[in-house]
Design an enzyme around this catalytic site. Structure first.
Site, PDB file in Angstrom:
ATOM      1  N   PRO A 150      38.957  21.675 -11.254  1.00 35.25           N
ATOM      2  CA  PRO A 150      38.940  23.014 -10.653  1.00 35.25           C
ATOM      3  C   PRO A 150      38.702  24.110 -11.698  1.00 35.25           C
ATOM      4  CG  PRO A 150      41.181  22.417 -11.092  1.00 35.25           C
ATOM      5  CD  PRO A 150      40.330  21.306 -11.652  1.00 35.25           C
ATOM      6  N   TRP A 151      38.745  25.357 -11.246  1.00 31.77           N
ATOM      7  CA  TRP A 151      38.368  26.508 -12.076  1.00 31.77           C
ATOM      8  C   TRP A 151      39.564  27.233 -12.674  1.00 31.77           C
ATOM      9  CZ3 TRP A 151      41.165  29.774  -9.255  1.00 31.77           C
ATOM     10  CH2 TRP A 151      41.221  29.600  -7.859  1.00 31.77           C
ATOM     11  N   LYS A 175      32.744  16.324 -13.088  1.00 36.04           N
ATOM     12  CA  LYS A 175      32.081  17.440 -12.411  1.00 36.04           C
ATOM     13  C   LYS A 175      33.023  18.632 -12.413  1.00 36.04           C
ATOM     14  CE  LYS A 175      31.950  19.335  -8.551  1.00 36.04           C
ATOM     15  NZ  LYS A 175      31.828  20.740  -8.999  1.00 36.04           N
ATOM     16  N   PRO A 176      32.786  19.596 -13.322  1.00 37.03           N
ATOM     17  CA  PRO A 176      33.656  20.778 -13.332  1.00 37.03           C
ATOM     18  C   PRO A 176      33.337  21.676 -12.144  1.00 37.03           C
ATOM     19  CG  PRO A 176      32.007  20.916 -15.097  1.00 37.03           C
ATOM     20  CD  PRO A 176      31.710  19.660 -14.315  1.00 37.03           C
ATOM     21  N   SER A 229      41.973  21.623  -4.161  1.00 39.66           N
ATOM     22  CA  SER A 229      42.672  21.945  -2.922  1.00 39.66           C
ATOM     23  C   SER A 229      43.006  20.677  -2.127  1.00 39.66           C
ATOM     24  CB  SER A 229      41.804  22.870  -2.060  1.00 39.66           C
ATOM     25  OG  SER A 229      40.607  22.223  -1.695  1.00 39.66           O
ATOM     26  N   GLU A 250      45.429  15.282  -7.547  1.00 41.72           N
ATOM     27  CA  GLU A 250      46.392  16.318  -7.918  1.00 41.72           C
ATOM     28  C   GLU A 250      46.019  17.543  -7.109  1.00 41.72           C
ATOM     29  OE1 GLU A 250      47.882  19.196  -8.772  1.00 41.72           O
ATOM     30  OE2 GLU A 250      47.530  19.292 -10.926  1.00 41.72           O
ATOM     31  N   CYS A 284      48.911  25.576  -9.899  1.00 40.86           N
ATOM     32  CA  CYS A 284      49.462  24.785  -8.801  1.00 40.86           C
ATOM     33  C   CYS A 284      50.970  24.578  -8.930  1.00 40.86           C
ATOM     34  CB  CYS A 284      48.717  23.460  -8.678  1.00 40.86           C
ATOM     35  SG  CYS A 284      48.516  22.627 -10.240  1.00 40.86           S
ATOM     36  N   GLU A 383      49.431  27.569   0.261  1.00 41.06           N
ATOM     37  CA  GLU A 383      49.141  27.930  -1.128  1.00 41.06           C
ATOM     38  C   GLU A 383      48.286  29.199  -1.150  1.00 41.06           C
ATOM     39  OE1 GLU A 383      46.655  25.214  -3.556  1.00 41.06           O
ATOM     40  OE2 GLU A 383      48.236  25.377  -5.045  1.00 41.06           O
TER      41      GLU A 383
HETATM   42  P1  NAI Z   1      38.150  23.252  -4.176  1.00 37.25           P
HETATM   43  O1  NAI Z   1      39.156  22.203  -3.937  1.00 37.25           O
HETATM   44  O2  NAI Z   1      37.036  23.443  -3.199  1.00 37.25           O
HETATM   45  O3  NAI Z   1      37.464  23.028  -5.622  1.00 37.25           O
HETATM   46  C1  NAI Z   1      37.943  22.155  -6.627  1.00 37.25           C
HETATM   47  C2  NAI Z   1      36.809  21.264  -7.110  1.00 37.25           C
HETATM   48  O4  NAI Z   1      36.380  20.417  -6.041  1.00 37.25           O
HETATM   49  C3  NAI Z   1      35.547  22.001  -7.566  1.00 37.25           C
HETATM   50  O5  NAI Z   1      34.988  21.315  -8.680  1.00 37.25           O
HETATM   51  C4  NAI Z   1      34.637  21.876  -6.360  1.00 37.25           C
HETATM   52  O6  NAI Z   1      33.262  21.969  -6.713  1.00 37.25           O
HETATM   53  C5  NAI Z   1      34.975  20.485  -5.881  1.00 37.25           C
HETATM   54  N1  NAI Z   1      34.641  20.210  -4.484  1.00 37.25           N
HETATM   55  C6  NAI Z   1      34.629  21.071  -3.430  1.00 37.25           C
HETATM   56  N2  NAI Z   1      34.246  20.435  -2.309  1.00 37.25           N
HETATM   57  C7  NAI Z   1      34.006  19.146  -2.636  1.00 37.25           C
HETATM   58  C8  NAI Z   1      33.574  17.990  -1.912  1.00 37.25           C
HETATM   59  N3  NAI Z   1      33.329  18.048  -0.606  1.00 37.25           N
HETATM   60  N4  NAI Z   1      33.449  16.819  -2.580  1.00 37.25           N
HETATM   61  C9  NAI Z   1      33.705  16.746  -3.898  1.00 37.25           C
HETATM   62  N5  NAI Z   1      34.116  17.799  -4.639  1.00 37.25           N
HETATM   63  C10 NAI Z   1      34.255  18.986  -4.023  1.00 37.25           C
HETATM   64  O7  NAI Z   1      38.919  24.632  -4.362  1.00 37.25           O
HETATM   65  P2  NAI Z   1      38.380  26.122  -4.061  1.00 37.25           P
HETATM   66  O8  NAI Z   1      37.663  26.157  -2.743  1.00 37.25           O
HETATM   67  O9  NAI Z   1      37.620  26.562  -5.238  1.00 37.25           O
HETATM   68  O10 NAI Z   1      39.741  26.945  -3.958  1.00 37.25           O
HETATM   69  C11 NAI Z   1      40.409  27.081  -2.705  1.00 37.25           C
HETATM   70  C12 NAI Z   1      41.903  26.898  -2.866  1.00 37.25           C
HETATM   71  O11 NAI Z   1      42.200  25.593  -3.349  1.00 37.25           O
HETATM   72  C13 NAI Z   1      42.579  27.815  -3.864  1.00 37.25           C
HETATM   73  O12 NAI Z   1      42.838  29.071  -3.343  1.00 37.25           O
HETATM   74  C14 NAI Z   1      43.841  27.043  -4.163  1.00 37.25           C
HETATM   75  O13 NAI Z   1      44.775  27.260  -3.147  1.00 37.25           O
HETATM   76  C15 NAI Z   1      43.382  25.582  -4.111  1.00 37.25           C
HETATM   77  N6  NAI Z   1      43.122  25.070  -5.465  1.00 37.25           N
HETATM   78  C16 NAI Z   1      44.101  24.340  -6.080  1.00 37.25           C
HETATM   79  C17 NAI Z   1      43.932  23.908  -7.371  1.00 37.25           C
HETATM   80  C18 NAI Z   1      44.981  23.107  -8.068  1.00 37.25           C
HETATM   81  O14 NAI Z   1      45.063  23.159  -9.293  1.00 37.25           O
HETATM   82  N7  NAI Z   1      45.774  22.337  -7.384  1.00 37.25           N
HETATM   83  C19 NAI Z   1      42.734  24.250  -8.149  1.00 37.25           C
HETATM   84  C20 NAI Z   1      41.726  24.954  -7.386  1.00 37.25           C
HETATM   85  C21 NAI Z   1      41.948  25.367  -6.098  1.00 37.25           C
HETATM   86 MG    MG Z   2      36.372  24.794  -1.667  1.00 40.55          MG
END
Ligand code: NAI
Ligand code: MG
Length: 494
Positions: A150-151, A175-176, A229, A250, A284, A383
């Site tokens: 994640p970012w 894949k970042p 997420s 995670e 998180c 969250e």
């Molecule tokens: P996300 O879960 O969509 O992004 C995290 C990673 O997953 C990124 O590298 C993204 O490109 C990848 N990803 C997204 N869709 C995917 C798919 N279908 N298949 C494979 N990889 C995929 O998170 P997003 O949308 O950037 O943030 C939304 C919410 O998620 C945040 O507001 C937060 O609540 C939560 N989050 C939690 C994190 C943690 O450390 N537990 C980190 C990032 C977001």
């Molecule tokens: Mg997303």
């Protein structure tokens, strides 16, 4: 940042082949940090092929050889620390102070830890557990790992995925997040410069549903690890289950912060501010729900509000800045939406709840303290991932523990008390992968990080992460050297 390449495939640094251009934006001011072409499925195929080709050599290297390379990597990361800080601050907007004191040294320490741990994979001792056999266990690498990060802490999350995987002899394709690829690519460059063979660490930066999904589904990827997420993690888990691949998830958190009435209220208030605002709350494990026993409730709310008002939001490069922007304007608006809906539902905003004055050019949101929200409301249950703390009162100890456990998540929690029995109760009964006592946030390389319940499963950091990134083989030798073994009689007798 001219010439930024989103892909590291073997030793080749290249643009993606999807045809879609993407801009990394500094969320503090909207300026362009880097532009690149996103990776597509072909880049994922090439990276997985490079990782597959590197696997026999790397998994066959001695632990001492892998350890040596990781030690050199730790040295290079230290030499390049200032570059990593600059890139991490530019792509996330996090305060330079945080990147300098937390993200980058934490990653260097993780690397040094895994350099040592690589030489000490533990298993059961060999022995004669049956009278006629000698048994032992081999801990073997799994193969090619596909990781998605994640970012919020781009460098640390890349390191948490890459280090235990390669220390144990796997190769990896990371894949970042597309918003924040810079330091993952720099980390892969440092791996090559440290003498880690080409193909052991590969990076592909593309959209989640395109490059991420292709990586998860790739038949040559033996294991998937993911931080992000819960919604995306659920989909990744389903794909991995369909292919019977090992998966490490995670996911999100909604950490409770449980304050009993004998706690040091000043320590709890200070801890709540640091624990909820770190990384603008995009953490998180951040403290998100403070449950405060009634006798301390008013003092706690007043003191946290006072401290929140004094927190300095501003330019990430200014050493006086406490809190930077959120990762993007979209994330700021998402956080603001949670607060606005809570307000509309009758919650009271004691501090913040708005864009700080003079900072509308970036993705800033003021430290926000919410009270009078219902336990079953969205802002208490979901969250938010922003600088938002909700405080709720409780009366009996049982009630406090029950409320703290009342969300689907279980990543982290803290308990604040000076009573040994209450602290023991908190550590035993709070359902989370980490419970702090009289503190909230610190992590260390030697201890595991990972969730209970809907926060996922599998541990990052520590030697426990080798349980994720190795598979265990039982090897059993006959010790009798006789043809007709006694146990055969159970099956046939002649
Ligand atoms: P996300 O879960 O969509 O992004 C995290 C990673 O997953 C990124 O590298 C993204 O490109 C990848 N990803 C997204 N869709 C995917 C798919 N279908 N298949 C494979 N990889 C995929 O998170 P997003 O949308 O950037 O943030 C939304 C919410 O998620 C945040 O507001 C937060 O609540 C939560 N989050 C939690 C994190 C943690 O450390 N537990 C980190 C990032 C977001
Ligand atoms: Mg997303």
């Amino acid at each position: 940042m001219n010439g930024f390449s989103p892909n590291v495939i073997g030793e080749r640094f290249a643009d993606g082949t999807s045809g879609e251009r993407f801009t990394v934006v500094n969320p503090a001011d909207g300026s362009t940090v880097a532009e690149y072409v996103l990776a597509g499925q072909e880049d994922v195929h090439a990276a997985v092929a490079a990782a597959r080709a590197a696997f026999p050599g790397w998994s066959g290297a001695t632990p001492g050889e892998r350890s040596g390379a990781l030690h050199r990597l730790a040295g290079l990361l230290s030499e390049r620390a200032a570059d990593f800080v600059a890139a991490e601050v530019a792509q996330t907007g996090k305060p330079k102070r945080l990147a300098t004191e937390f993200d980058v040294p934490g990653t260097i320490d993780n690397t040094a830890f895994f350099a040592g741990a690589a030489r000490d994979l533990q298993g059961k001792a060999a022995g004669e557990y049956s009278a006629d056999h000698t048994s032992y266990v081999r801990r073997e690498a799994i193969g090619v790992v596909g990781s998605i990060s994640p970012w919020n802490y781009p460098l640390q999350m890349a390191a948490w995925k890459i280090l235990p995987a390669i220390a144990a002899g796997n190769t990896i394709v990371l894949k970042p997040a597309e918003l924040t690829p810079l330091t993952s690519v720099m980390f892969a460059q440092a791996c090559l410069d440290a003498g880690i063979p080409a193909g052991v660490v590969n990076v592909v930066t593309g959209r989640g549903p395109v490059a991420g999904a292709a990586l998860v589904a790739h038949p040559e990827v033996d294991m998937v690890s993911f931080t992000g997420s819960t919604a995306v993690g659920r989909g990744i888990g389903a794909t991995a289950a369909g292919a019977v691949k090992r998966v490490h998830l995670e996911l999100g958190g909604k950490a409770p912060f449980l304050v009993f009435d004998d706690a040091d209220v000043e320590a709890a208030a200070q801890g709540a501010v640091a624990g909820s605002l770190i990384n603008s709350g995009q953490d998180c494990t951040a403290a998100t729900r403070a449950y405060v026993q009634r006798p301390l409730y008013d003092r706690f709310v007043a003191r946290v509000a006072e401290l929140f008002e004094g927190v300095r939001a501003g330019d990430p490069l200014d050493p006086a800045t406490d809190i930077g922007p959120l990762i993007s304007l979209a994330q700021r608006d998402r956080v603001a939406g949670f607060v606005d809906r809570a307000r509309a539902a009758g919650a009271k905003i004691v501090a913040g709840g708005r864009v700080p004055e003079g900072l509308a050019h970036g993705a800033y949101y003021a430290p926000t303290l919410v009270v009078d929200a219902a336990q079953d409301s969205e802002i208490v249950q979901q969250e938010v991932f922003g600088p938002v703390l909700v405080v709720l009162p409780f009366d009996a100890d049982d009630e406090g523990v029950a409320l703290a456990n009342d969300t689907p998540y279980g990543l982290a929690a803290s308990v604040w008390t000076r009573d040994v029995h209450r602290s023991l109760r908190g550590t035993r009964e709070l359902r989370a992968g980490c419970v702090w006592v009289n503190d909230h946030i610190p992590i260390i390389s030697e201890m595991p990080h990972g969730g209970y319940r809907r926060s996922g499963f599998g541990k990052d950091m520590s030697t426990y992460s080798f349980d994720e990134y190795t598979q265990i083989k039982h090897v059993m030798y006959d010790t009798t050297a006789v043809a007709a073994k006694p146990w055969h009689r159970t099956v046939f007798s002649q």
